[in-house]
Structures are given as C-alpha cells and as structure tokens.
Design an enzyme around this catalytic site. Structure first.
Site, short mmCIF file in Angstrom:
data_model
loop_
_atom_site.label_atom_id
_atom_site.label_comp_id
_atom_site.label_asym_id
_atom_site.label_seq_id
_atom_site.Cartn_x
_atom_site.Cartn_y
_atom_site.Cartn_z
N ASP A 8 31.33 45.38 -3.72
CA ASP A 8 32.03 46.31 -4.62
C ASP A 8 31.23 46.63 -5.88
O ASP A 8 30.32 45.87 -6.26
CB ASP A 8 33.39 45.73 -5.04
CG ASP A 8 34.43 45.83 -3.94
OD1 ASP A 8 34.06 46.16 -2.80
OD2 ASP A 8 35.62 45.55 -4.23
N HIS A 11 30.34 41.15 -4.78
CA HIS A 11 30.13 42.19 -5.78
C HIS A 11 28.65 42.46 -6.02
O HIS A 11 27.82 41.54 -5.96
CB HIS A 11 30.80 41.80 -7.11
CG HIS A 11 32.29 41.81 -7.07
ND1 HIS A 11 33.02 40.77 -6.55
CD2 HIS A 11 33.20 42.74 -7.50
CE1 HIS A 11 34.31 41.05 -6.64
NE2 HIS A 11 34.45 42.25 -7.23
#
Length: 280
Positions: free
Chosen positions: A90, A235
C-alpha cells in the site's frame, strides 16, 4: 630222327604258350561298358552326399514351476495441493523504496499487487510504469489517502476515478481492485465503489509494518498468520519492510507457497478478504 624230335618239341612249346595266353586273358580281361543303341555311353549317376546325422542335444532340466504372482494394485498418491498467497503493498509509489521492492520481487520471481495512491502516482509516474512492466498488478488506494467514509458522493467518486484514469493513462491497465485507506468503509463507500465495478480487497495478515517494527518482527508476524489463500498487507516506503521482504519470500517458499496477484487469487478461490461488490 633227331629232326622229328625238335619239331615235336617246338609244336609243344607253341601249344603251351597259346594255352597260357588264353588263361591269362581270361583272368585279366576287363568288362567293357556296354554301348547304347546310339553308341553313347550311359550317363554317370550323380553322387548325392548324405546329410550328416544331427547330434542329439542333451535334454535340459525343466525349470521348477513357479506360481504366477498377482499384479499389485496401483496406488495413486494424491499430489499435494498448491498453497497460494498474495503479497500486497500500500501507499506507494515511493522513490528509493518501491524500486527496491520491485528488484527483490524480481530476483525471487514473485509477482505482487501494488495499491497506489493517486497523488504519489502523479509525482512518480515512472515508478508506476516500472511496477507494471515488471508484471505486477496495480490497484486503487484512492487519490489522497483520506478516510472515504467522511467524503460526499462526488468526492468519493473523484478519489477513485481520478486515480483510475491516471494509472490507465500511464499503463493502459484498467484497475479492478480497490482498498479503502485504513480498511475503513461503510455502506456509502461500498455503494459508490460498486457503481464503479470494483472488487474491494481487504487482508488476512496484518504485520503492522507501517508502525516500523523490526524486520524480524515483521517476518514473524507474517509467518504466524500465513495460510492458504491469504492476502498479506505490507507497505511501501518502510525501510524495515524492504529488509524483511527477502526472508518473508524465502520462508513462505520453503513452506510450499505460490505467490499470486489478486487477480490470480480471485480466479482460483473465494477469499474472504475479497469482497465482490454488487450494484444496488
């Protein structure tokens, strides 16, 4: 008188010689072959050699009778089922981080799904293109990474649509998955995303790498939660995530996992973290 005696003797000698000659001729005379009517000799008989007698071979002892063994049934060994897992990243793209993630994934022949933020993609379109060219999947993570629950309908649609059009202009790929920032959504978010034909992708494994724990902690949390058909949320822009990624991949491979994108995962299974949104 003497003359008569000599003649008598001479006649006697001649008579004896003739007699002896006749006797010798009788014993030495060879029988000549008879001539045929035409005067030619009869043909000689062809001498045909006799075939040698075959030497009888000694009889070999008969092998002992062995009972026929019944065929053993073929036992089919079931092949182990393939375990699938999807790595997702992400918040990117981030210079200095995203390209290192791409490099590590490429070295290990792993494909993943990158949920890009529109404003980051606008700043670094070359990284978006690099993600796409490396064979990874791109997905929508909104444009400004705001809480979508707090937005009006127009703002929410703009967040998703603007990011979609930007990524499509760079890669010509139409994104079909979206993940609400922070996993926060409500009926309003679901309805608008459904109108845009998205599948909402959440996760099953959350190592909380966004809080920057040690790379060993990230690895431990991923391995503890990993199961078949799971989605792992990592992430971009986190140094310890980059450091943990090679170990994560190696450990999962050792446990027999196959890395897939979300599209590949959705084709094989109905993961509870993939929510197909239906239009109202």
């Amino acid at each position: 008188m003497a003359i008569h005696i000599r003649r008598y003797h001479f006649a006697l000698v001649i008579a004896l010689f003739v007699a002896l000659s006749l006797i010798g001729t009788f014993f030495t005379k060879e029988e000549k072959p008879k001539e045929s009517m035409s005067g030619a000799l009869p043909p000689l008989q062809e001498v045909i050699p006799k075939e040698p007698k075959a030497i009888a071979k000694p009889a070999l002892p008969k092998p002992a009778h062995q009972p026929v063994q019944p065929l053993k049934p073929v036992v089919s060994v079931p092949m182990p089922s393939v375990k699938r897992i999807a790595l997702t990243f992400d918040d990117g793209p981030h210079p200095g981080y995203t390209d290192r993630l791409i490099q590590i994934l490429g070295e290990n022949h792993v494909h993943a799904t990158f949920f890009v933020v529109g404003k980051q993609a606008a700043l670094h379109p070359e990284l978006v293109e690099k993600i796409f060219e490396a064979g990874h999947e791109l997905a929508n993570h909104s444009y400004t990474h705001r809480d979508l629950r707090t937005l009006t309908e127009q703002e929410l649609v703009g967040e998703l649509d603007k990011t979609h059009r930007l990524v499509e202009s760079i890669t010509e790929q139409k994104m079909k998955f979206f993940r609400p920032p922070g996993g926060q959504y409500n009926d309003h978010v679901v309805e608008e995303a459904s109108n845009l034909n998205y599948t909402m992708a959440l996760w099953n494994v959350l190592p909380q790498d966004h809080l920057s724990p040690a790379s060993g902690v990230i690895l431990e949390r991923v391995m503890k939660g990993a199961k078949d058909n799971m989605i792992v949320l990592l992430h971009s822009g986190i140094e310890n995530t980059v450091a943990a990624l090679p170990e994560i991949i190696m450990e999962l491979k050792d446990q027999g996992y196959l890395f897939v994108t979300l599209s590949e995962l959705s084709e094989q299974t109905a993961s509870p973290a993939l929510v197909k949104l239906s239009k109202k």
